[in-house]
Design a protein around this motif. Structure first.
Motif, PDB file in Angstrom:
ATOM      1  N   TYR A 231       0.847  -1.202   0.000  1.00 58.13           N
ATOM      2  CA  TYR A 231       0.000   0.000   0.000  1.00 58.13           C
ATOM      3  C   TYR A 231       0.877   1.245   0.000  1.00 58.13           C
ATOM      4  O   TYR A 231       1.828   1.367   0.763  1.00 58.13           O
ATOM      5  CB  TYR A 231      -0.910   0.035   1.225  1.00 58.13           C
ATOM      6  CG  TYR A 231      -1.689   1.337   1.327  1.00 58.13           C
ATOM      7  CD1 TYR A 231      -2.915   1.462   0.700  1.00 58.13           C
ATOM      8  CD2 TYR A 231      -1.162   2.439   1.998  1.00 58.13           C
ATOM      9  CE1 TYR A 231      -3.628   2.656   0.759  1.00 58.13           C
ATOM     10  CE2 TYR A 231      -1.857   3.637   2.060  1.00 58.13           C
ATOM     11  CZ  TYR A 231      -3.094   3.736   1.437  1.00 58.13           C
ATOM     12  OH  TYR A 231      -3.770   4.915   1.481  1.00 58.13           O
ATOM     13  N   TYR A 232       0.532   2.186  -0.879  1.00 61.89           N
ATOM     14  CA  TYR A 232       1.168   3.492  -0.832  1.00 61.89           C
ATOM     15  C   TYR A 232       0.228   4.521  -1.449  1.00 61.89           C
ATOM     16  O   TYR A 232      -0.663   4.193  -2.243  1.00 61.89           O
ATOM     17  CB  TYR A 232       2.520   3.498  -1.557  1.00 61.89           C
ATOM     18  CG  TYR A 232       2.456   3.236  -3.039  1.00 61.89           C
ATOM     19  CD1 TYR A 232       2.270   4.275  -3.955  1.00 61.89           C
ATOM     20  CD2 TYR A 232       2.599   1.943  -3.544  1.00 61.89           C
ATOM     21  CE1 TYR A 232       2.208   4.036  -5.319  1.00 61.89           C
ATOM     22  CE2 TYR A 232       2.546   1.697  -4.906  1.00 61.89           C
ATOM     23  CZ  TYR A 232       2.356   2.750  -5.786  1.00 61.89           C
ATOM     24  OH  TYR A 232       2.303   2.511  -7.135  1.00 61.89           O
ATOM     25  N   SER A 233       0.419   5.757  -1.069  1.00 64.59           N
ATOM     26  CA  SER A 233      -0.358   6.860  -1.634  1.00 64.59           C
ATOM     27  C   SER A 233       0.540   8.078  -1.785  1.00 64.59           C
ATOM     28  O   SER A 233       1.486   8.268  -1.016  1.00 64.59           O
ATOM     29  CB  SER A 233      -1.563   7.191  -0.755  1.00 64.59           C
ATOM     30  OG  SER A 233      -1.148   7.660   0.518  1.00 64.59           O
ATOM     31  N   LEU A 234       0.229   8.892  -2.775  1.00 61.86           N
ATOM     32  CA  LEU A 234       0.981  10.103  -3.076  1.00 61.86           C
ATOM     33  C   LEU A 234       0.008  11.268  -3.104  1.00 61.86           C
ATOM     34  O   LEU A 234      -1.090  11.152  -3.657  1.00 61.86           O
ATOM     35  CB  LEU A 234       1.697   9.981  -4.426  1.00 61.86           C
ATOM     36  CG  LEU A 234       2.587   8.758  -4.621  1.00 61.86           C
ATOM     37  CD1 LEU A 234       3.068   8.678  -6.069  1.00 61.86           C
ATOM     38  CD2 LEU A 234       3.777   8.801  -3.672  1.00 61.86           C
ATOM     39  N   GLN A 235       0.406  12.386  -2.502  1.00 61.24           N
ATOM     40  CA  GLN A 235      -0.438  13.575  -2.475  1.00 61.24           C
ATOM     41  C   GLN A 235       0.389  14.786  -2.895  1.00 61.24           C
ATOM     42  O   GLN A 235       1.570  14.893  -2.534  1.00 61.24           O
ATOM     43  CB  GLN A 235      -1.010  13.826  -1.075  1.00 61.24           C
ATOM     44  CG  GLN A 235      -1.671  12.624  -0.425  1.00 61.24           C
ATOM     45  CD  GLN A 235      -0.699  11.794   0.378  1.00 61.24           C
ATOM     46  OE1 GLN A 235       0.222  12.322   0.998  1.00 61.24           O
ATOM     47  NE2 GLN A 235      -0.892  10.488   0.396  1.00 61.24           N
ATOM     48  N   SER A 236      -0.213  15.690  -3.651  1.00 63.36           N
ATOM     49  CA  SER A 236       0.485  16.904  -4.054  1.00 63.36           C
ATOM     50  C   SER A 236      -0.526  18.016  -4.294  1.00 63.36           C
ATOM     51  O   SER A 236      -1.685  17.765  -4.646  1.00 63.36           O
ATOM     52  CB  SER A 236       1.309  16.665  -5.320  1.00 63.36           C
ATOM     53  OG  SER A 236       0.463  16.339  -6.409  1.00 63.36           O
ATOM     54  N   MET A 237      -0.088  19.250  -4.095  1.00 60.03           N
ATOM     55  CA  MET A 237      -0.922  20.408  -4.361  1.00 60.03           C
ATOM     56  C   MET A 237      -0.048  21.593  -4.737  1.00 60.03           C
ATOM     57  O   MET A 237       0.994  21.834  -4.121  1.00 60.03           O
ATOM     58  CB  MET A 237      -1.782  20.780  -3.152  1.00 60.03           C
ATOM     59  CG  MET A 237      -2.751  21.925  -3.440  1.00 60.03           C
ATOM     60  SD  MET A 237      -3.724  22.440  -1.994  1.00 60.03           S
ATOM     61  CE  MET A 237      -2.446  23.207  -0.989  1.00 60.03           C
ATOM     62  N   LEU A 238      -0.470  22.300  -5.781  1.00 64.28           N
ATOM     63  CA  LEU A 238       0.206  23.513  -6.224  1.00 64.28           C
ATOM     64  C   LEU A 238      -0.820  24.634  -6.240  1.00 64.28           C
ATOM     65  O   LEU A 238      -1.921  24.468  -6.783  1.00 64.28           O
ATOM     66  CB  LEU A 238       0.779  23.312  -7.630  1.00 64.28           C
ATOM     67  CG  LEU A 238       1.454  24.526  -8.283  1.00 64.28           C
ATOM     68  CD1 LEU A 238       2.717  24.901  -7.520  1.00 64.28           C
ATOM     69  CD2 LEU A 238       1.767  24.243  -9.746  1.00 64.28           C
ATOM     70  N   THR A 239      -0.494  25.774  -5.650  1.00 63.92           N
ATOM     71  CA  THR A 239      -1.446  26.886  -5.605  1.00 63.92           C
ATOM     72  C   THR A 239      -0.731  28.192  -5.898  1.00 63.92           C
ATOM     73  O   THR A 239       0.455  28.364  -5.550  1.00 63.92           O
ATOM     74  CB  THR A 239      -2.149  26.949  -4.230  1.00 63.92           C
ATOM     75  OG1 THR A 239      -3.092  28.014  -4.239  1.00 63.92           O
ATOM     76  CG2 THR A 239      -1.146  27.172  -3.112  1.00 63.92           C
ATOM     77  N   TYR A 240      -1.446  29.101  -6.549  1.00 66.39           N
ATOM     78  CA  TYR A 240      -0.887  30.408  -6.897  1.00 66.39           C
ATOM     79  C   TYR A 240      -1.984  31.452  -6.752  1.00 66.39           C
ATOM     80  O   TYR A 240      -3.080  31.299  -7.309  1.00 66.39           O
ATOM     81  CB  TYR A 240      -0.353  30.399  -8.337  1.00 66.39           C
ATOM     82  CG  TYR A 240       0.127  31.753  -8.820  1.00 66.39           C
ATOM     83  CD1 TYR A 240       1.239  32.364  -8.246  1.00 66.39           C
ATOM     84  CD2 TYR A 240      -0.531  32.425  -9.843  1.00 66.39           C
ATOM     85  CE1 TYR A 240       1.687  33.595  -8.681  1.00 66.39           C
ATOM     86  CE2 TYR A 240      -0.101  33.665 -10.290  1.00 66.39           C
ATOM     87  CZ  TYR A 240       1.014  34.245  -9.707  1.00 66.39           C
ATOM     88  OH  TYR A 240       1.455  35.472 -10.139  1.00 66.39           O
ATOM     89  N   GLY A 241      -1.713  32.491  -6.002  1.00 65.79           N
ATOM     90  CA  GLY A 241      -2.710  33.533  -5.779  1.00 65.79           C
ATOM     91  C   GLY A 241      -2.167  34.906  -6.132  1.00 65.79           C
ATOM     92  O   GLY A 241      -0.963  35.160  -6.000  1.00 65.79           O
TER      93      GLY A 241
ATOM     94  N   ASN B 272      -9.103  38.966  -4.878  1.00 63.52           N
ATOM     95  CA  ASN B 272      -7.950  38.077  -5.024  1.00 63.52           C
ATOM     96  C   ASN B 272      -8.381  36.831  -5.790  1.00 63.52           C
ATOM     97  O   ASN B 272      -9.491  36.324  -5.603  1.00 63.52           O
ATOM     98  CB  ASN B 272      -7.404  37.664  -3.652  1.00 63.52           C
ATOM     99  CG  ASN B 272      -6.953  38.856  -2.830  1.00 63.52           C
ATOM    100  OD1 ASN B 272      -6.293  39.747  -3.338  1.00 63.52           O
ATOM    101  ND2 ASN B 272      -7.324  38.866  -1.561  1.00 63.52           N
ATOM    102  N   ILE B 273      -7.503  36.339  -6.646  1.00 67.13           N
ATOM    103  CA  ILE B 273      -7.757  35.105  -7.388  1.00 67.13           C
ATOM    104  C   ILE B 273      -6.738  34.061  -6.959  1.00 67.13           C
ATOM    105  O   ILE B 273      -5.534  34.344  -6.860  1.00 67.13           O
ATOM    106  CB  ILE B 273      -7.681  35.334  -8.908  1.00 67.13           C
ATOM    107  CG1 ILE B 273      -8.826  36.245  -9.362  1.00 67.13           C
ATOM    108  CG2 ILE B 273      -7.745  34.016  -9.662  1.00 67.13           C
ATOM    109  CD1 ILE B 273      -8.857  36.495 -10.852  1.00 67.13           C
ATOM    110  N   ASN B 274      -7.233  32.870  -6.672  1.00 64.19           N
ATOM    111  CA  ASN B 274      -6.372  31.764  -6.276  1.00 64.19           C
ATOM    112  C   ASN B 274      -6.604  30.597  -7.223  1.00 64.19           C
ATOM    113  O   ASN B 274      -7.739  30.136  -7.389  1.00 64.19           O
ATOM    114  CB  ASN B 274      -6.670  31.356  -4.828  1.00 64.19           C
ATOM    115  CG  ASN B 274      -5.706  30.301  -4.317  1.00 64.19           C
ATOM    116  OD1 ASN B 274      -5.909  29.121  -4.535  1.00 64.19           O
ATOM    117  ND2 ASN B 274      -4.663  30.731  -3.636  1.00 64.19           N
ATOM    118  N   LEU B 275      -5.532  30.112  -7.833  1.00 59.03           N
ATOM    119  CA  LEU B 275      -5.578  28.953  -8.715  1.00 59.03           C
ATOM    120  C   LEU B 275      -4.836  27.800  -8.046  1.00 59.03           C
ATOM    121  O   LEU B 275      -3.743  27.992  -7.498  1.00 59.03           O
ATOM    122  CB  LEU B 275      -4.919  29.264 -10.065  1.00 59.03           C
ATOM    123  CG  LEU B 275      -5.449  30.480 -10.824  1.00 59.03           C
ATOM    124  CD1 LEU B 275      -4.587  30.752 -12.060  1.00 59.03           C
ATOM    125  CD2 LEU B 275      -6.899  30.280 -11.222  1.00 59.03           C
ATOM    126  N   SER B 276      -5.430  26.610  -8.076  1.00 56.05           N
ATOM    127  CA  SER B 276      -4.767  25.477  -7.429  1.00 56.05           C
ATOM    128  C   SER B 276      -5.019  24.199  -8.219  1.00 56.05           C
ATOM    129  O   SER B 276      -5.994  24.087  -8.967  1.00 56.05           O
ATOM    130  CB  SER B 276      -5.262  25.298  -5.985  1.00 56.05           C
ATOM    131  OG  SER B 276      -6.622  24.911  -5.955  1.00 56.05           O
TER     132      SER B 276
END
Length: 232
Positions: A45-55, A64-68
């Motif tokens: 078992y394994y899991s990968l998580q990622s997030m990229l955000t730009y505001g 304000n605008i936030n893109l993710s």
């Protein structure tokens, strides 16, 4: 943000399909075609998580605008009818949020996200389950004359690629209140929930070589009077 999880001795499902009637115990019989599932420890078992955000700010609308973009992947070991396999799930969630920065008395937020879900088993690459969850939301908060307040939230939830009879729906909540006492620390308000009477609860979960669609009962429209005091 990037993260990962690796787990040894994962508590997985081991599913057995009866080819004929089988007595599991003196009082329990497994009929032909039935399935029997028990827990078993498996590695893998394994899991990968990622997030990229730009505001960034947008001055001409004073907001304000936030893109993710979020991406998650999970590899779940299972055993089905004596054969070890992997159930895999991939989620991609692009999202845009527009949030106001006008004044302390007027606030609004608008957002949209698409949850792109892909699930499949290593036993049968053609038996996948792909669908998209669309979520759009708008929120308004306004404090106007004599400390009167108006708030409204509006949500749209829709699905693409699901053949389960699930319908798109809207969820609309409203409230009207009055602030008082020193520094407007207290507020009494009346709130109405699910004005359109469309609220639903739906989830899609991954099991041992199967995908489960679950619809649950939810609270129907109601109104509530509340008192809020803010300690500063």
């Amino acid at each position: 943000m990037v993260g990962a999880t690796i787990q040894q001795d994962y508590v997985a499902d081991s599913t057995f399909v009866a080819r004929e009637d089988i007595a599991l115990s003196p009082t329990v019989t497994l009929n032909k075609g039935s399935q029997f599932t028990r827990p078993m420890n498996l590695d893998g078992y394994y899991s990968l998580q990622s997030m990229l955000t730009y505001g960034f700010p947008v001055d001409f609308i004073r907001s304000n605008i936030n893109l993710s973009l979020s991406a998650n992947y999970a590899n779940v070991p299972t055993i089905f009818d004596g054969i070890e396999s992997r159930t895999r799930e991939l989620n991609l969630i692009p999202k845009i949020i527009i949030g106001s920065n006008i004044s302390k008395n007027l606030d609004f937020t608008a957002s949209y996200s698409a949850g792109i879900n892909k699930m499949f088993s290593s036993l049968d690459n053609t038996a996948g389950s792909d669908y998209v969850t669309h979520t759009a939301a708008a929120k308004l908060g306004w404090t106007f004359f004599w400390g009167l307040t108006f708030r409204s939230t509006f949500n749209y939830i829709g699905y693409t690629g699901l053949d389960t009879g699930t319908e798109d729906y809207f969820l609309w909540n409203l409230s009207l209140g009055k602030k008082f006492l020193k520094n407007n620390a207290a507020e009494i308000k009346i709130e109405a929930f699910d004005v359109l009477k469309q609220n639903q609860a739906f989830t899609h979960r991954t099991g041992s070589n199967y995908y489960d669609y679950v619809s649950s009962n939810v609270l129907q429209p109601y109104a509530m009077i509340s008192f809020v005091y803010t300690i500063r």
